[in-house]
Design a protein around this motif. Structure first.
Motif, PDB file in Angstrom:
ATOM      1  N   GLN A   1       0.849  -1.186   0.000  1.00  0.00           N
ATOM      2  CA  GLN A   1       0.000   0.000   0.000  1.00  0.00           C
ATOM      3  C   GLN A   1       0.886   1.238   0.000  1.00  0.00           C
ATOM      4  O   GLN A   1       1.890   1.293   0.703  1.00  0.00           O
ATOM      5  CB  GLN A   1      -0.909   0.001   1.236  1.00  0.00           C
ATOM      6  CG  GLN A   1      -1.967  -1.087   1.217  1.00  0.00           C
ATOM      7  CD  GLN A   1      -2.671  -1.256   2.545  1.00  0.00           C
ATOM      8  OE1 GLN A   1      -2.345  -0.577   3.523  1.00  0.00           O
ATOM      9  NE2 GLN A   1      -3.628  -2.180   2.609  1.00  0.00           N
ATOM     10  N   ARG A   2       0.504   2.254  -0.782  1.00  0.00           N
ATOM     11  CA  ARG A   2       1.338   3.461  -0.861  1.00  0.00           C
ATOM     12  C   ARG A   2       1.144   4.339   0.365  1.00  0.00           C
ATOM     13  O   ARG A   2       0.017   4.509   0.826  1.00  0.00           O
ATOM     14  CB  ARG A   2       1.026   4.224  -2.145  1.00  0.00           C
ATOM     15  CG  ARG A   2       1.391   3.422  -3.377  1.00  0.00           C
ATOM     16  CD  ARG A   2       1.573   4.309  -4.601  1.00  0.00           C
ATOM     17  NE  ARG A   2       1.830   3.491  -5.765  1.00  0.00           N
ATOM     18  CZ  ARG A   2       3.039   3.017  -6.113  1.00  0.00           C
ATOM     19  NH1 ARG A   2       4.081   3.322  -5.366  1.00  0.00           N
ATOM     20  NH2 ARG A   2       3.201   2.277  -7.173  1.00  0.00           N
ATOM     21  N   PRO A   3       2.256   4.899   0.854  1.00  0.00           N
ATOM     22  CA  PRO A   3       3.622   4.673   0.387  1.00  0.00           C
ATOM     23  C   PRO A   3       4.109   3.286   0.780  1.00  0.00           C
ATOM     24  O   PRO A   3       3.843   2.813   1.884  1.00  0.00           O
ATOM     25  CB  PRO A   3       4.431   5.756   1.098  1.00  0.00           C
ATOM     26  CG  PRO A   3       3.651   6.048   2.338  1.00  0.00           C
ATOM     27  CD  PRO A   3       2.205   5.871   1.976  1.00  0.00           C
ATOM     28  N   HIS A   4       4.766   2.617  -0.169  1.00  0.00           N
ATOM     29  CA  HIS A   4       5.324   1.301   0.110  1.00  0.00           C
ATOM     30  C   HIS A   4       6.282   1.359   1.294  1.00  0.00           C
ATOM     31  O   HIS A   4       6.793   2.429   1.649  1.00  0.00           O
ATOM     32  CB  HIS A   4       6.093   0.777  -1.107  1.00  0.00           C
ATOM     33  CG  HIS A   4       5.215   0.479  -2.282  1.00  0.00           C
ATOM     34  ND1 HIS A   4       5.730   0.284  -3.545  1.00  0.00           N
ATOM     35  CD2 HIS A   4       3.876   0.333  -2.406  1.00  0.00           C
ATOM     36  CE1 HIS A   4       4.752   0.035  -4.387  1.00  0.00           C
ATOM     37  NE2 HIS A   4       3.616   0.068  -3.717  1.00  0.00           N
ATOM     38  N   GLY A   5       6.550   0.201   1.873  1.00  0.00           N
ATOM     39  CA  GLY A   5       7.503   0.173   2.975  1.00  0.00           C
ATOM     40  C   GLY A   5       7.662  -1.216   3.535  1.00  0.00           C
ATOM     41  O   GLY A   5       6.955  -2.158   3.149  1.00  0.00           O
TER      42      GLY A   5
END
Length: 534
Positions: free
Chosen positions: A151-155
């Motif tokens: 899900q943005r922002p990716h991580g």
């Protein structure tokens, strides 16, 4: 009725369904039950230290745009990896990290290798962390971690798995489709378009998000429609705008005065996927009081909220940029003349870094991917080695050393038919030299160009900025980096004569496996934060 399986098999089936059959790891005893009878359709990428493992997975994830799967060893292994975990967080690299934990039956008695409060250890630099309450919940937790990572922002995300959980019975976990890119508020886009249409001197500041989302061409089209100059934001971890484009204005310097000097002459700033005010030195940012309007397009709610001025419009840039472009008028402005770059310094001994980088530019294949961690040489790199291709440049957003070489290995694993070039300083190289061993084992097309100036050149420069004198620990003499590479199985050459550099670069960029070139460069470093943007 759903047929039963066990946690290990359910996890492997889940990973197959998610396309995560490459696993990055450095095994310990608590991971062996997961690794038992390793399936032939999975690839295990061994890193010789967990920081390298994390960096490789980060590079792989950012090169593919998909989450990478990491398997670490209990608390000690996670501790080793934390530096590059912090970098992955800053890079917005999608990772699903698992770590072994001691058997559940032993945990009440503080066992050897037991991780106390394991899920808290990597926080706050993960988006999600859990040690499931029951063994049968492990596959579902990994599936949830994957969804959150993407899900943005990716991580990065984290799941701690007790070693006896893998054999426990559980139900299979189905792969769920997820469409997680959120479109921006149409009213916000309309408001932004009206402000842009009224502006006479708009400017764009671009960061890493456009490249990460594949929205780079749309960004170029918007800039050309507006005729607006485009600055690269401080510490952008990817290409922010083609640096050979006539509208590229340069790289913002991470000081308040420099950012103010660059942006205050304009009447509107459009920040696209960029935390504009990432400073590295203290000072007065007069821009905050200038009254210049600022519009921030980003998928990163935290970055948008942290900006002290302006209007933030949240949403994926691949939706936001085209939506904005449809509403703003085409100014019909001719492109300016291409920004003139400084000529490279003359060849000399010791070798000027700028001259070496100009020769690398001449030798680098057009389709190569450059991974950089040479912070003391960034001004010379910006001047002599412009980045031009979307997806062709990666660096780190964190400032923590030890990322570049393993990340380059990860990129080369993701793109086995593409030449990858790692541009790295000697100080950075010494954090994770063992990553070369993995490159050798996989015969990766990796050219490592090591600029050797005998220490931490960025600290030499930064000491001048802060007027620090006589600080210890900056010089690192007496290291044979090329020899170290050979002990890990990587061919190498050390260059001290400018006349030998072109041939050495040719060898590295045409080798059928990894090759390292150590270039002895002039230890004099320009001031990194001189107060002027560029």
């Amino acid at each position: 009725m759903t047929s039963a399986t066990n946690v290990r098999q359910a996890t492997l089936d889940l990973l197959r369904g998610l396309g995560m059959t490459t696993v990055f790891g450095n095994p310990g005893s608590t991971e062996l039950p997961f690794l038992d009878r390793w399936p032939e359709d999975f690839t295990y990428v061994l890193g010789l230290q967990e920081a390298s493992v994390l960096g490789m997975a980060d590079g792989y994830a950012r090169a593919t745009g998909r989450a990478a799967f990491v398997n670490l060893h209990s608390a000690a292994g996670v501790g080793h990896a934390l530096g590059n975990l912090f970098t992955a967080w800053k890079n917005q690299a999608p990772l699903v990290i698992t770590a072994g934990q001691q058997a559940r039956s032993l945990l009440p008695n503080l066992p050897f290798l037991g991780a106390t409060d394991a899920a808290s250890f990597p926080r706050p630099y993960v988006k999600f962390a859990v040690e499931p309450a029951r063994a049968e919940d492990v596959p579902a937790a990994i599936a949830q971690a994957h969804r959150i990572a993407m899900q943005r922002p990716h991580g990065p995300t984290f799941v701690s798995v007790p070693s006896d959980d893998w054999a426990a019975p559980c139900a299979p976990v189905a792969v769920r489709a997820q469409h997680s890119d959120l479109a921006p508020d149409p009213a916000g886009i309309e408001e932004a378009a009206a402000l842009i249409a009224a502006a006479r001197r708009p400017v764009i500041v671009s960061g890493s998000e456009a490249d990460a989302e594949g929205a780079g061409p749309a960004l170029v089209a918007l800039a050309e429609r507006l005729g607006a100059p485009v600055w690269t934001a401080p510490f952008a971890a990817r290409l922010a705008f083609p640096e050979d484009h006539p509208l590229h204005a340069g790289h913002l310097v991470a000081s308040p005065e420099a950012v103010s000097a660059a942006l205050s002459p304009h009447d509107l700033v459009l920040a696209i996927g960029a935390p504009v005010f990432t400073f590295h030195v203290a000072g007065d940012c007069a821009f905050f009081r200038s009254g210049v309007k600022l519009i921030h397009l980003t998928a990163d709610a935290e970055a948008g909220a942290a900006a002290p001025v302006g209007t933030t419009i949240l949403g994926a840039l691949r939706h936001a940029i085209p939506a904005l472009a449809r509403l703003v008028p085409d100014r019909g402005l001719a492109l300016p003349a291409l920004r003139e770059r400084p000529a490279p310094p003359a060849a000399a001994t010791p070798i000027p870094a700028g001259w070496a980088l100009s020769r690398l530019r001449a030798a680098l294949p057009d389709d190569a991917v450059l991974v950089e961690e040479a912070p003391s040489h960034r001004p010379a790199m910006h001047a002599q080695l412009p980045m031009r291709r979307w997806g062709g440049f990666l660096t780190m957003a964190s400032g923590g050393l030890g990322y570049g070489l393993p990340a380059a290995v990860g990129v080369a694993l993701a793109k086995p038919d593409t030449r990858v070039c790692c541009l790295i300083g000697d100080g950075s190289f010494l954090y994770s030299p063992q990553a070369l061993w993995t490159a050798v084992q996989h015969r990766l097309l990796l050219a490592v160009i090591l600029l050797e100036n005998g220490g931490y050149g960025a600290l030499r420069s930064f000491s001048r900025v802060l007027q620090i004198r006589g600080a210890p620990g900056i010089d690192v003499p007496g290291v044979d980096h090329a020899g170290m590479a050979r002990t890990l199985g990587c061919p190498s050459v050390r260059v001290t004569d400018p006349a030998a550099l072109d041939d050495a670069l040719r060898q590295a960029l045409t080798a059928d496996g990894p090759f390292l070139v150590e270039v002895a460069v002039d230890p004099a470093i320009p001031t990194l934060y001189g107060g002027k943007p560029g």
